[in-house]
Design an enzyme around this catalytic site. Structure first.
Site, PDB file in Angstrom:
ATOM      1  N   TYR A  75       0.858  -1.044   0.159  1.00 61.28           N
ATOM      2  CA  TYR A  75      -0.127   0.041   0.141  1.00 61.28           C
ATOM      3  C   TYR A  75       1.050   1.395  -0.054  1.00 61.28           C
ATOM      4  CZ  TYR A  75      -3.469   3.594   1.555  1.00 61.28           C
ATOM      5  OH  TYR A  75      -4.727   4.421   1.864  1.00 61.28           O
TER       6      TYR A  75
ATOM      7  N   LYS B 205       0.824   4.204  -2.622  1.00 62.36           N
ATOM      8  CA  LYS B 205       0.620   5.269  -2.582  1.00 62.36           C
ATOM      9  C   LYS B 205       2.250   6.088  -2.800  1.00 62.36           C
ATOM     10  CE  LYS B 205      -3.762   5.140  -1.171  1.00 62.36           C
ATOM     11  NZ  LYS B 205      -4.885   5.888  -3.093  1.00 62.36           N
TER      12      LYS B 205
ATOM     13  N   THR C 279     -14.521   5.265   6.920  1.00 60.83           N
ATOM     14  CA  THR C 279     -15.353   4.982   5.999  1.00 60.83           C
ATOM     15  C   THR C 279     -16.022   4.012   5.888  1.00 60.83           C
ATOM     16  OG1 THR C 279     -14.189   4.801   4.404  1.00 60.83           O
ATOM     17  CG2 THR C 279     -14.140   6.810   4.858  1.00 60.83           C
TER      18      THR C 279
END
Length: 278
Positions: A148, A152, A183
């Site tokens: 990840y 990014k 979220t």
């Protein structure tokens, strides 16, 4: 009427971003994988000043960038903004990340934005903006970042290249690096006390950030108000990544109460070797 492509537009940050553009009179092509969720998103935004159309597609598909840009041109006759927001969470450290997961993260959060940027360049007019949604885990070394963080981090580098290469042509490129925002994608992680406290106890701003906080930053970087901003990575995280803050609760807590189980690396330690230097 100006138009924008927003990926991951059916929920969370993407939906809030679509709303921000529509409220400011910019039409939106909302891209996502789930047609039902996209229909619900469009219906929830139907009373705003600008229209939204949707494209149900996996943005990693080879034809997805062309389809998204073609839809913007067919519906609105122009393309002015691109927001590369779609992403996936639940990262793992390098030692527990298999090749399939590595490929999935890089494909979704680096290759797909790269290809969308490339396609958008064929349709942009004299002025345009690109905002890539990065992460604070690309700015600081974070536990469990792995693929990840790598994806990014690559997205940040792409942003800076785009700013240098195309800024003189009127295309501004910036990135927003959100902190952990509640979220649907993060709700499971936030149920883990160690992860939740790692964010709350290390953030000097009170409370949690919201999807609207991130959407407002994305809109600002896409608007004329930021006309002299290019090639920036804007952290929107309440100060988490830029300070050494610890809450009073964290400072007074015993180590075992706040240290997550996943702090240790995947490397085997010799028997009797301490976990850290004393």
């Amino acid at each position: 009427m100006k138009s924008a492509i927003v990926t991951g537009a059916s929920s969370g940050i993407g939906l809030a971003t679509a709303r921000a553009f529509l409220e400011n009179g910019v039409a939106v092509v909302g891209v996502g994988r789930d047609a039902t969720k996209l229909d619900a998103a469009r219906a929830s935004l139907a009373d705003l000043p600008a229209p939204m159309v949707t494209l149900a597609a996996d943005i990693t598909d080879d034809d997805a960038p062309k389809r998204a840009v073609a839809l913007a041109m067919d519906e609105f006759g122009r393309l002015d903004h691109l927001v590369n927001n779609a992403g996936v969470g639940s990262p793992e450290p390098v030692h527990s990340t298999d090749d399939a997961t590595l490929d999935r993260f890089l494909d979704l959060m680096l290759r797909a934005p790269f290809r969308l940027c490339r396609e958008a360049l064929t349709a942009f007019g004299d002025t345009a903006t690109i905002v890539n949604v990065s992460s604070t885990y690309s700015l600081v070394g974070g536990l469990r970042g792995g693929a990840y963080s790598a994806a990014k981090g690559g997205l940040n580098a792409l942003t800076l290249h785009m700013a240098a290469q195309y800024g003189s042509s009127g295309v501004r490129s910036n990135a927003v690096a959100p902190g952990v925002i509640p979220t649907p994608m993060t709700e499971a992680r936030l149920e883990v006390e160690a992860f939740r406290r790692m964010n709350t106890d290390m953030t000097p701003a009170a409370g949690w950030g919201t999807v609207e906080d991130i959407a407002n930053a994305i809109w600002f970087l896409s608007s004329p108000q930021s006309a002299w901003i290019n090639g920036q990575i804007l952290a929107v995280d309440g100060g988490w990544s830029s300070t050494k803050y610890l809450s009073e609760t964290a400072l007074s807590a015993p180590r075992e109460a706040v240290e997550p189980d996943w702090t240790h690396s995947g490397r085997k330690r010799a028997e009797g070797t301490p976990d850290r230097e004393s």
